[in-house]
Design a protein around this motif. Structure first.
Motif, short mmCIF file in Angstrom:
data_model
loop_
_atom_site.label_atom_id
_atom_site.label_comp_id
_atom_site.label_asym_id
_atom_site.label_seq_id
_atom_site.Cartn_x
_atom_site.Cartn_y
_atom_site.Cartn_z
N GLU A 13 0.82 -1.20 0.00
CA GLU A 13 0.00 0.00 0.00
C GLU A 13 0.86 1.26 0.00
N LYS A 14 1.95 1.24 0.77
CA LYS A 14 2.85 2.39 0.79
C LYS A 14 3.46 2.62 -0.58
N VAL A 15 3.90 1.53 -1.22
CA VAL A 15 4.48 1.66 -2.56
C VAL A 15 3.46 2.22 -3.54
N HIS A 16 2.19 1.71 -3.44
CA HIS A 16 1.14 2.19 -4.33
C HIS A 16 0.89 3.68 -4.11
N LEU A 17 0.83 4.12 -2.87
CA LEU A 17 0.62 5.53 -2.58
C LEU A 17 1.78 6.38 -3.08
N LYS A 18 3.00 5.86 -2.96
CA LYS A 18 4.16 6.61 -3.46
C LYS A 18 4.08 6.78 -4.97
N HIS A 19 3.72 5.70 -5.68
CA HIS A 19 3.61 5.79 -7.13
C HIS A 19 2.46 6.72 -7.53
N LEU A 20 1.35 6.68 -6.77
CA LEU A 20 0.23 7.57 -7.07
C LEU A 20 0.64 9.02 -6.89
N GLY A 21 1.32 9.31 -5.79
CA GLY A 21 1.81 10.66 -5.58
C GLY A 21 2.76 11.09 -6.68
N HIS A 22 3.60 10.17 -7.14
CA HIS A 22 4.54 10.48 -8.22
C HIS A 22 3.79 10.83 -9.51
N ALA A 224 11.42 11.35 -13.91
CA ALA A 224 10.76 10.36 -13.05
C ALA A 224 11.74 9.23 -12.70
N GLY A 225 12.51 8.80 -13.72
CA GLY A 225 13.51 7.77 -13.46
C GLY A 225 14.58 8.25 -12.51
N ILE A 226 15.00 9.51 -12.69
CA ILE A 226 16.02 10.07 -11.79
C ILE A 226 15.48 10.15 -10.36
N THR A 227 14.22 10.59 -10.24
CA THR A 227 13.61 10.68 -8.91
C THR A 227 13.56 9.31 -8.24
#
Length: 550
Positions: A13-22, A224-227
């Motif tokens: 869930e944390k990973v999903h939220l991080k990707h959503l925020g990205h 995005a890749g750099i981030t």
């Protein structure tokens, strides 16, 4: 749900939220980019399209009106010049209408002069007797001058353009000549032109949008890749690399990120090696101190010589620990910016000679010859910190014996070089591996050396020399035997350090040569060990402050 699955789900869930925020941030960047650049292009293109359309419409209308005015003026002048009576005017008007050769494009009308002027004669015939009532007719009656008008015909609703001109004779307006043309063909042409202009503007806007999207994508995707890579580096995944696709500013940023990742990995590796090395270095003297301390406490040593030997070992290893801690503290002060010099005018020749004479006695016991070539003339005092410089001399002489002692010879000299005092320490050992030379002065770097040390001695020495405005150069001798360490110290603080000179072949007589470090990572056989701290205490108790290289 099993307890062991909960942490995994929470992590997902944390990973999903991080990707959503990205993704939201990416869309925000794209939206800002489109608002700031694309909308400006849209406004400019629409403004240009409107300007072109208005220009074309005005040009067409002005051209047609000018043509009608020219024709109307010609007809009006003709009748004014030749018609002298109403009967003659009527006859000439009928004749003119009958022979009018532009009936397909224009309607020629003659109107009576009255309160509501009506059509008396018309080239179309059907309009005779009608009363147009358009503003141009009334304007001619009021001003007595030609007047144009564009609008919808009150009787038919057709879009027309008219030009009315007065017909005068005997100084009075006797009739009004009126030219009428339909604007439908011109409106059709203008519609085609306006459609082409708008289509072109929309095409440019569409192409601009596509190009902007591709350009934004070419920036956002690498960013995005750099981030993501930066986050992974921050999480501890050191050494990961990004693929370089563009040879531009983004490519330069990728190179910088990759270089940063590589350097962080190298630094982390060196830190791990440093911690391991320090742990080993601490364990060895502590083991010796602990072992001999327990032996002495047990009272099993009856021999006074063995008893004294044990005490000497304890003192020697204690001094080793003290020096190791002092080096770590020095390095900590350098890293924290608390490293200061107590500068005074010093006799650099005397300071160096004291170190050489002290170590000459130490190395004689190890069958190592320490040579010193005196300069032809004495040197004037120069600004420096005597304690720090003695620390540098001690470290470099220790290293020369530790890494080059197998050559059984160390040469030293002090001389002048382009406004600098050049101190050279030359050993005849195996030298420094070429791959280690560029990194020899880096903190924690030990290279392929198997000798004892913590990898910060040379870093401290280099920092001290730089703080004096000088330079510490380390290279291998050109004849392949040993290393040469050159210390360049300015005679005044305003003198910049010269560029490194070519490698020397041998000699202490060539101060421009550069050579091996206070911390030489060179694998050597244990044929000659450096003097122990206990031996130094016995011979010269006052010289216990000299530090080892690594």
């Amino acid at each position: 749900m099993p307890e062991q699955e909960k942490p995994e789900l929470e992590q997902k869930e944390k990973v999903h939220l991080k990707h959503l925020g990205h993704r939201l941030r990416v869309r925000g960047i794209r939206n800002r980019w489109m608002r700031n650049s694309f909308m400006a292009v849209v406004v400019i293109m629409l403004g240009m399209a409107v300007a072109v359309i208005l220009g074309v419409v005005n040009y067409y209308h002005a051209s047609m009106q000018s043509g009608l005015e020219t024709k109307a003026q010609t007809v009006s002048d003709f009748f004014t010049s030749y018609a002298t009576s109403e009967q003659e005017f009527e006859w000439m008007a009928r004749s003119y209408i009958r022979d009018f050769d532009e009936k397909d494009q224009l309607e020629l009308q003659f109107l009576s002069v009255e309160e509501q002027p009506g059509v008396q004669l018309s080239s179309f015939g059907l309009m005779a007797g009608s009363k147009p009532g358009t503003p141009d007719i009334m304007q001619v009656l009021v001003t007595g001058k030609m007047a144009p008008w564009t609008g919808k015909d009150p009787s038919t609703g057709e879009h027309i353009m008219t030009v009315s001109a007065p017909v005068t004779f005997n100084g009075e307006i006797k009739a009004i000549m009126r030219l009428v043309t339909s604007l439908a063909p011109m409106d059709h042409q203008l519609f085609i032109i306006i459609s082409l202009v708008l289509t072109g503007a929309l095409f440019v806007i569409l192409m601009t949008y596509i190009i902007n999207m591709l350009f934004v994508r070419s920036i956002i995707e690498p960013m995005a890749g750099i981030t993501e890579t930066a986050k992974r580096i921050a999480s501890g995944y050191y050494g990961i690399q990004l693929e370089k696709e563009y040879d531009d500013e983004i490519g330069d940023l990728l190179d910088a990120i990759n270089d940063m990742s590589t350097r962080i990995r190298q630094n982390e590796q060196m830190k791990r090696e440093f911690i391991s090395s320090v742990s080993h270095e601490l364990r060895t003297p502590l083991t010796a101190i602990n072992g001999w301390g327990e032996t002495l406490i047990s009272g099993k040593l009856d021999n006074a010589q063995d008893f004294r030997k044990g005490l000497n070992i304890i003192v020697s290893e204690s001094h080793r620990l003290t020096k190791m801690v002092e080096e770590l503290l020095e390095f900590s002060r350098i890293e924290d910016g608390r490293f200061n010099l107590n500068v005074e005018m010093i006799d650099i020749q005397a300071e160096f000679e004291d170190a050489v004479y002290t170590y000459r006695e130490f190395y004689r016991k190890e069958n190592i010859t320490l040579n010193y070539q005196e300069p032809e003339k004495d040197f004037a005092p120069l600004p420096g910190d005597p304690e720090r410089l003695r620390q540098v001399f001690s470290n470099l002489l220790d290293n020369a014996a530790k890494h080059g002692g197998s050559g059984k010879r160390i040469d030293t000299t002090i001389g002048e070089e382009e406004g600098y005092v050049a101190i050279v320490i030359r050993d005849y050992g195996p030298g420094v591996p070429e791959k280690d030379l560029p990194h020899i002065k880096e903190k924690f770097y030990k290279g392929s050396s198997k000798a004892r040390g913590n990898g910060i001695g040379l870093a401290v020495c280099d920092e001290i020399i730089q703080r004096h405005g000088g330079r510490l150069d380390i290279t291998n001798a050109t004849d392949g035997t040993g290393c040469v360490v050159t210390i360049l110290l300015p005679k005044s603080t305003a003198t910049p350090a010269p560029a490194p000179a070519a490698n020397p072949a041998v000699a202490p007589t060539a101060p421009a040569a550069t050579a091996a470090p206070a911390e030489m990572p060179v694998p050597v056989e244990e044929t000659a060990s450096q003097p122990t701290a206990a031996e130094r205490v016995e011979v010269h108790p006052e010289e216990t402050s000299g530090t080892e290289d690594e």
